[in-house]
Write an enzyme that holds these catalytic residues in place. Structure first.
Site, short mmCIF file in Angstrom:
data_model
loop_
_atom_site.label_atom_id
_atom_site.label_comp_id
_atom_site.label_asym_id
_atom_site.label_seq_id
_atom_site.Cartn_x
_atom_site.Cartn_y
_atom_site.Cartn_z
N GLU A 74 30.34 -19.43 10.02
CA GLU A 74 29.64 -20.21 8.99
C GLU A 74 28.40 -20.88 9.57
O GLU A 74 27.36 -20.97 8.89
CB GLU A 74 30.59 -21.25 8.39
CG GLU A 74 30.06 -21.96 7.16
CD GLU A 74 29.32 -23.26 7.44
OE1 GLU A 74 28.83 -23.89 6.49
OE2 GLU A 74 29.21 -23.65 8.63
N ASP B 192 34.46 -21.66 13.19
CA ASP B 192 33.49 -21.72 14.28
C ASP B 192 32.86 -23.09 14.38
O ASP B 192 32.86 -23.89 13.43
CB ASP B 192 32.40 -20.66 14.11
CG ASP B 192 31.54 -20.89 12.86
OD1 ASP B 192 32.11 -21.21 11.78
OD2 ASP B 192 30.31 -20.74 12.95
#
Length: 417
Positions: free
Chosen positions: A182, A87
């Site tokens: 994350e 991400d």
């Protein structure tokens, strides 16, 4: 030891491909992954891993990619893992990223073409002085680049391909783990460590060439809800107690010369408001609390609550709740028990021809939580810089050194077994 050479430019090609896939995570989402589009990159990575001959590569329902490079040695080598996250930060758009290679950088200002106000200057990006002659990749000025952490993804993928193409490099079983979310603190919420089956791990999510990080912040999150007293504004005298204004007073009362991100550095912690919303009757604010020392972190929570109590005490009729929750803890207390994990990484960086820079992170990684979950996991450099913003950049040559470091780590664990 074979040296990795990026002769076919495959490393940059991988990276450029990955950053053009929008994988922005969403802190407001309650799903896992927080955005379904993160799986789009996961599917690409799995396809590439299968094409490399890694037969167990797969994407699970939570958006995690798992894969195994089998051992090619008769030695009993601890199983190690390399991990990066898919991400990108919610702080800046990651949609329609247009990566640009600035070849043979010579110290000039890099004006990004889609917004001429976005300029990379050596005076503002100190590490650019070490990039003379290198090839810098940026976005075009309207988005972040995504080097955090797609540089790490590309480096792990490139190292995997290199190891599989060169079986003379002996190594034990190597696990690959790519995580979602994350950037919003949920990167390992649903990881299956039993399935992963690793004994030690390395996140590839660091900044400066040669950096090796064995210490992170410890982190808490705080949510403050203030219940004020609503009244018609035309008849509010002596009655209204605005929750918005009360929360604003709390934020205004926070220290500015200390305990604030803009006034701290090194090992200094902080209390930082990150969001506020609501109305006269009820308002809510979110805070992050950070410190390298757990006792000092707890004290920051006490400081915040003391400020809240003092402010609210001036408003009879107003109530509040303050909830402080653990986010992650400093991984150093775990890693100190396994000095070989750091030592082998330090040696691997040296063998790549780079000076190791052992340091602490004023932030966290998936490795923070993995370490506390029983998988010791320091962080090594990926070469990413100025992350979470439009000036984000990475040098291809730094990425090449990261690939060599990953290969070296795998080889050293086998050598020392």
């Amino acid at each position: 030891m074979l040296k990795y050479q990026n002769k076919t430019k495959s490393l940059a090609s991988r990276f450029i491909k990955y950053v053009q896939i929008d994988t922005q995570s969403d802190p407001e989402s309650t799903t896992s992954p927080s955005t379904e589009k993160q799986k789009n990159l996961g599917k690409v990575l799995v396809k590439e891993l299968l094409e490399l001959g890694i037969t167990d590569a797969h994407l699970d329902d939570f958006g995690y990619v798992y894969a195994t490079i089998p051992s090619n040695t008769n030695k009993q080598v601890p199983v190690i893992c390399f991990c990066s996250h898919m991400d990108t930060s919610p702080d800046c758009s990651g949609e329609f990223v247009k990566p640009i290679i600035h070849a043979n950088y010579q110290g000039e200002d890099l004006v990004l073409p889609d917004d001429a106000t976005v300029v990379l200057r050596m005076s503002e990006h100190k590490d650019l002085k070490n990039q003379i002659g290198n090839d810098i990749i940026t976005a075009s000025g309207t988005t972040l680049l995504g080097a955090d952490n797609k540089a790490g993804l590309a480096e792990i993928m490139e190292a995997a391909a290199f190891l599989l193409e060169n079986p003379d490099i002996r190594h034990g079983a190597i696990k690959i783990l790519f995580t979602p979310d994350e950037e919003i603190g949920r990167g390992v919420d649903n990881v299956d460590l039993t399935k992963l089956g690793a004994e030690f791990a390395y996140t590839v999510d660091g900044e400066t060439l040669g950096s090796l990080e064995d210490e992170t912040f410890s982190a808490d999150g705080a949510t403050l809800v203030v219940n004020g007293v609503s009244s018609h504004p035309g008849f509010a005298k002596g009655k209204m107690q605005s929750a918005i204004k009360i929360i604003s007073e709390v934020i205004h009362a926070l220290p500015v010369d200390k305990l604030s991100p803009e006034s701290t550095s090194g090992k200094e912690g902080f209390i930082h408001p990150v969001q506020i919303h609501g109305n006269v009757e009820q308002a809510q604010a979110g805070f992050i609390l950070r410190d390298f020392d757990d006792e000092l972190l707890a004290q920051h929570g006490i400081t915040l609550e003391t400020i809240v109590k003092d402010v609210v005490s001036n408003y009879p009729g107003t109530t509040y709740t303050l909830k402080i929750e653990t986010q992650y803890r400093n991984m150093k207390k775990v890693l100190d028990q396994y000095p070989q994990v750091i030592e082998y990484a330090r040696l691997a960086i040296e063998r790549a021809g780079v000076k190791p820079l052992k340091q602490s992170i004023r932030g966290g990684t998936d490795g923070s939580r993995l370490s506390l979950m029983g998988l010791p996991c320091p962080n090594i450099f990926a070469g990413e810089h100025a992350f979470h913003g439009k000036q984000e950049w990475v040098a291809i040559q730094d990425m090449e050194k990261a690939v060599q470091t990953i290969v070296n780590i795998a080889s050293i664990w086998e050598e020392k077994a």
